[in-house]
Write an enzyme that holds these catalytic residues in place. Structure first.
Site, mmCIF file in Angstrom:
data_model
loop_
_atom_site.group_PDB
_atom_site.id
_atom_site.type_symbol
_atom_site.label_atom_id
_atom_site.label_comp_id
_atom_site.label_asym_id
_atom_site.label_seq_id
_atom_site.Cartn_x
_atom_site.Cartn_y
_atom_site.Cartn_z
ATOM 1 N N ARG A 166 -10.728 -0.012 5.233
ATOM 2 C CA ARG A 166 -9.258 -0.022 5.342
ATOM 3 C C ARG A 166 -8.737 1.256 5.993
ATOM 4 O O ARG A 166 -9.093 2.352 5.581
ATOM 5 C CB ARG A 166 -8.616 -0.159 3.959
ATOM 6 C CG ARG A 166 -7.110 -0.467 4.072
ATOM 7 C CD ARG A 166 -6.468 -0.603 2.716
ATOM 8 N NE ARG A 166 -5.851 0.643 2.306
ATOM 9 C CZ ARG A 166 -5.359 0.862 1.096
ATOM 10 N NH1 ARG A 166 -5.413 -0.065 0.178
ATOM 11 N NH2 ARG A 166 -4.805 2.021 0.807
ATOM 12 N N HIS A 219 0.464 -7.710 -1.185
ATOM 13 C CA HIS A 219 -0.805 -8.438 -1.109
ATOM 14 C C HIS A 219 -1.597 -8.260 -2.392
ATOM 15 O O HIS A 219 -1.319 -7.375 -3.207
ATOM 16 C CB HIS A 219 -1.604 -8.008 0.122
ATOM 17 C CG HIS A 219 -1.980 -6.560 0.142
ATOM 18 N ND1 HIS A 219 -1.083 -5.568 0.456
ATOM 19 C CD2 HIS A 219 -3.144 -5.937 -0.132
ATOM 20 C CE1 HIS A 219 -1.680 -4.399 0.394
ATOM 21 N NE2 HIS A 219 -2.939 -4.589 0.024
ATOM 22 N N ASP A 268 0.816 -1.215 0.000
ATOM 23 C CA ASP A 268 0.000 0.000 0.000
ATOM 24 C C ASP A 268 0.851 1.267 0.000
ATOM 25 O O ASP A 268 1.762 1.423 0.822
ATOM 26 C CB ASP A 268 -0.939 0.014 1.216
ATOM 27 C CG ASP A 268 -2.056 -1.011 1.065
ATOM 28 O OD1 ASP A 268 -2.488 -1.257 -0.082
ATOM 29 O OD2 ASP A 268 -2.479 -1.579 2.088
#
Ligand code: SIN
Length: 289
Positions: free
Chosen positions: A270, A255, A103
């Site tokens: 999130r 991921h 991220d």
């Protein structure tokens, strides 16, 4: 609290945790240590409000995502990861993470970690895969490891944004959004700032090229690194249940959202924790000289 391993190399489950009440310092410290040791920490059976998720996620300051239209109306620190619509409009980022990534690796100071909380799940599919980039690094052939040790790579959100916009799965970035996320350069090998352990720090989602090597060689190197990071031995598959909260370390794993049938709803919340500038072996060696 009990920490139970979920994979031989990384990923663990924390049992006996209730995030609907503030954690005392001992419990929070134990969770933080488990998070750094295992890179992916699963906490099942939670029933928490957006404010409680935000409170728990404060391992650092929280990011507010660049796509403001998908922020939770009660808590801008929460990005809605969702394929649901309201009044014909998507309520969240429907295609979030349908490619391997860490991220916000496209920021100069990428995210330290993220917490994803499952609210609505499909009957079929919808799993998330995690790859240990420490284990992927450890598995590399020593010649390749030596070759990449001092290299740097470009991370670029607009690169990914253009791929998604061309595929028609995401609105094209506005000039203002684009200006907020210019390309950045990070070491290919990152030393974890909590543990010092090396990890590969490139990902298919946001890393288009390696600097300082001919283009073709860079592509071959990136291909070899992506392949190493997808070896089945370094992967953990999370099969979600409603109420799961999964906290992962973006310095240590990549991921992938594996997707689900479009007619089955999937909504998760999130939070994304701010991190620091990645340091590689080269910067470390220069600092020590
Ligand atoms: C993400 O990449 O943050 C979303 C992952 C998922 O939806 O499984």
């Amino acid at each position: 609290m009990e920490i139970r391993s979920l994979h031989p190399l990384f990923a663990a489950e924390a049992l006996g945790v209730d995030l609907s009440h503030p954690l005392d310092d001992d419990a929070f410290g134990a969770l933080r240590r488990a998070f750094e040791a295992h890179s992916v920490l699963v906490i099942r059976g939670q029933d928490i409000t957006p404010a409680q998720q935000v409170a728990f996620s404060r391992l650092g300051e929280l990011e507010i995502h660049v796509l403001k239209q998908f922020l939770h109306p009660e808590a801008p620190e929460i990005l809605l990861v969702s394929n649901e619509t309201r009044d014909g409009k998507p309520i969240g980022l429907g295609d979030a993470g349908h490619y391997w990534h860490s991220d916000l690796s496209y920021l100069a100071e990428p995210s330290l970690g993220s917490a994803l909380y499952a609210r609505v799940l499909p009957r079929d599919g919808g799993d998330t895969l995690f790859a240990s980039m420490h284990a992927a690094y450890d598995r590399l052939d020593p010649t390749l490891r030596a070759r990449i040790h001092h290299l740097e790579a470009v991370h670029d959100y607009a690169y990914r944004g253009d791929i998604q916009a061309d595929a028609g799965t995401r609105p094209r970035l506005t000039p203002e959004q684009r200006a907020r996320v210019p390309p950045v350069v990070h070491p290919v090998v990152r030393l974890h700032d909590g543990t010092g352990r090396p990890a590969l720090f490139v990902n298919e989602g946001f890393t288009p090229r390696i600097l300082g090597v001919p283009e073709e060689e860079g592509r071959t190197l990136l291909g070899a690194l992506f392949k190493a990071s997808l070896d089945p031995s370094v992967l953990y598959r999370h099969r979600w249940r409603v109420g799961d909260l999964v906290l992962w370390d973006n310095r240590a794993v990549t991921h992938l959202a594996t997707g689900c049938p479009a007619d089955q709803a999937r909504t998760l919340h999130r939070t994304t924790i701010k991190g620091t500038r990645p340091i590689g072996p080269r910067a470390n060696a220069l600092a020590a000289a």
